[in-house]
Design an enzyme around this catalytic site. Structure first.
Site, mmCIF file in Angstrom:
data_model
loop_
_atom_site.group_PDB
_atom_site.id
_atom_site.type_symbol
_atom_site.label_atom_id
_atom_site.label_comp_id
_atom_site.label_asym_id
_atom_site.label_seq_id
_atom_site.Cartn_x
_atom_site.Cartn_y
_atom_site.Cartn_z
ATOM 1 N N PRO A 1 29.206 -54.823 48.244
ATOM 2 C CA PRO A 1 30.077 -54.734 49.419
ATOM 3 C C PRO A 1 31.154 -53.670 49.197
ATOM 4 O O PRO A 1 31.890 -53.710 48.219
ATOM 5 C CB PRO A 1 30.687 -56.136 49.519
ATOM 6 C CG PRO A 1 30.568 -56.713 48.137
ATOM 7 C CD PRO A 1 29.321 -56.119 47.557
ATOM 8 N N SER B 1 30.163 -55.824 53.537
ATOM 9 C CA SER B 1 31.578 -56.037 53.260
ATOM 10 C C SER B 1 32.257 -56.784 54.399
ATOM 11 O O SER B 1 31.986 -56.546 55.576
ATOM 12 C CB SER B 1 32.270 -54.682 53.058
ATOM 13 O OG SER B 1 33.688 -54.852 52.995
ATOM 14 N N TYR C 1 35.963 -62.882 52.161
ATOM 15 C CA TYR C 1 37.322 -63.045 51.674
ATOM 16 C C TYR C 1 37.934 -64.199 52.469
ATOM 17 O O TYR C 1 37.898 -64.185 53.707
ATOM 18 C CB TYR C 1 38.173 -61.796 51.917
ATOM 19 C CG TYR C 1 37.977 -60.661 50.952
ATOM 20 C CD1 TYR C 1 38.530 -60.709 49.675
ATOM 21 C CD2 TYR C 1 37.284 -59.513 51.321
ATOM 22 C CE1 TYR C 1 38.382 -59.657 48.795
ATOM 23 C CE2 TYR C 1 37.123 -58.455 50.444
ATOM 24 C CZ TYR C 1 37.683 -58.534 49.181
ATOM 25 O OH TYR C 1 37.528 -57.493 48.310
ATOM 26 N N ASP D 1 37.724 -61.839 42.726
ATOM 27 C CA ASP D 1 38.371 -60.994 41.714
ATOM 28 C C ASP D 1 39.532 -60.173 42.263
ATOM 29 O O ASP D 1 40.090 -59.341 41.560
ATOM 30 C CB ASP D 1 37.342 -60.070 41.050
ATOM 31 C CG ASP D 1 36.487 -59.314 42.042
ATOM 32 O OD1 ASP D 1 36.846 -59.283 43.234
ATOM 33 O OD2 ASP D 1 35.445 -58.772 41.634
ATOM 34 N N HIS E 1 35.565 -55.763 40.205
ATOM 35 C CA HIS E 1 35.943 -55.080 41.437
ATOM 36 C C HIS E 1 35.942 -53.559 41.257
ATOM 37 O O HIS E 1 36.753 -52.846 41.840
ATOM 38 C CB HIS E 1 37.328 -55.553 41.908
ATOM 39 C CG HIS E 1 37.449 -55.699 43.403
ATOM 40 N ND1 HIS E 1 36.944 -56.763 44.081
ATOM 41 C CD2 HIS E 1 38.013 -54.901 44.344
ATOM 42 C CE1 HIS E 1 37.200 -56.633 45.379
ATOM 43 N NE2 HIS E 1 37.838 -55.496 45.566
ATOM 44 N N GLY F 1 28.151 -49.490 44.234
ATOM 45 C CA GLY F 1 29.087 -49.427 45.341
ATOM 46 C C GLY F 1 29.438 -48.001 45.698
ATOM 47 O O GLY F 1 29.021 -47.468 46.721
#
Length: 372
Positions: A83, A112, A136, A165, A243, A300
């Site tokens: 994402p 995402s 999230y 994270d 991350h 990513g």
């Protein structure tokens, strides 16, 4: 860049170099930045160069397959797109360009939460891809629940990736500097809306009331948390991730966490699917992660850089480069199938001094989790 020109780009490093010429200063500051001194971002890639491959000979590898499964979903490629927010900063096709590229490879795309396009439009662009959605949990829980209701209506999304994270933003100085300039020019300051008070039992019990989809926890950075994840039946997978070096600098690389799990609680690999992301730039990196127990490996920034240089075709070029390099590495190792990659194919002796000699008490950790 035209498709025929993309063929001349032979590595992820070359694609990244070209992307830096195509991206806006805003996109570069957002995509490329990492926290503090960017030590973890650099270590994510460097660690793979320290692992030595151990090829076996007299193995017929004329037929070699990259197919694998993740949470029961069949993939033709052990490489997925992690994402990554705001893909339209790279190219007008945005996340739909990534989805269309993943469709060509029957690959996984994790959408995402902060995508620049709607989840429905993204999955529509990738009929041959497998999709997951990044969650999230916001301070506004009701807004999060409304979004989860929308995700329930999209059958192409096969699992939820709860990101853990980044409960607070890391200090990404290049990105902060650019945003300060935007605010000085009259732009609105950004606020961090992610809920920082998540806990194991409370959060997973709540999430179970909002979705029937399997849950994958993203951002596991210790073997203790990897083991704790297996205590909750709703959790079907974990992503070892820091991350992309954008949260806590000097945090461990996913490779180090894989090695910790192998040393202290190897049963984790039999209880949940283990994914990793961060630092992948070569097919040899992919096979090293798979040999250590990862089921699939995420990229990513590389996908965003491919998008920048050629839209959908650029992302396809990224996936093709990594697929070809992975296939070559497997054949030279004497491995015909992903499931045949094991620790016998790598030498990790350079890392033995960097691993915990004795585990923290996993039993104590289980007791702590049970009351949260």
């Amino acid at each position: 860049m035209e498709p025929q020109s993309l063929e001349r780009l032979l590595s992820i490093a070359e694609i990244e170099s070209w992307a830096m010429k195509c991206l806006s200063p805003k996109a570069i500051s957002y995509y490329a930045s990492a926290t503090d001194d960017e030590l973890t971002k650099e270590a994510n890639g460097r660690v793979y160069r320290s692992i030595i491959l151990r090829p076996r000979v007299f193995v017929d590898c004329t037929e070699c397959s990259l197919s694998t499964t993740i949470l029961g979903n069949q993939l033709a490629l052990p490489i997925y797109v992690s994402p990554a927010a705001m893909a339209r900063l790279a190219h007008p096709s945005g996340e739909t360009g990534i989805a269309a590229a993943c469709s060509k490879f029957n690959a996984l795309q994790i959408i995402s939460k902060n995508a620049s396009m709607t989840p429905a439009s993204i999955v529509e662009a990738g009929p041959g891809a497998v999709f997951a959605w990044q969650l999230y949990v916001l301070k506004d829980i009701s807004a999060t629940e409304r979004t989860l209701a929308q995700i329930r209506a999209i059958p192409e999304i096969k699992f939820i990736v709860l990101t853990l994270d980044a409960p607070w933003p890391g200090k990404r100085e290049a990105d902060e500097r650019f945003k300060m300039g935007e605010v000085a020019s009259g732009g609105a300051p950004q606020t961090w809306g992610t809920e920082g008070g998540l806990t194991w039992r409370k959060t997973l019990e709540w999430l179970s009331t909002q979705t029937d989809l399997p849950i994958v926890l993203k951002g596991i950075q210790t073997h203790e948390d990897a083991n704790a994840a297996t205590l909750f039946p709703v959790v079907k997978g974990i992503i070892l991730s820091n991350h992309g070096g954008r949260a806590l600098d000097t945090a461990p690389t996913p490779v180090h966490v894989l090695l910790e799990i192998r040393r202290h609680c190897p049963e984790v690999f039999n209880k949940v699917d283990v994914l990793v992301d961060g630092g992948i730039k070569r097919g040899t990196d992919v096979v090293k992660a798979l040999a250590l127990g990862a089921k699939v490996v995420g990229i990513g920034r590389a996908a965003l850089y491919g998008l920048a240089v050629g839209g959908q075709c650029g992302v396809e070029r990224v996936l093709k480069i990594l697929a070809d390099e992975t296939m070559t590495a497997m054949k030279l190792l004497g491995v015909r199938r992903i499931c045949d990659l094991t620790p016998q194919h790598i030498n990790i002796s350079p890392f033995t001094s960097q691993l915990l000699e004795r585990s923290s008490s996993l039993e104590k950790g289980e007791k702590i989790v049970s009351v949260l």
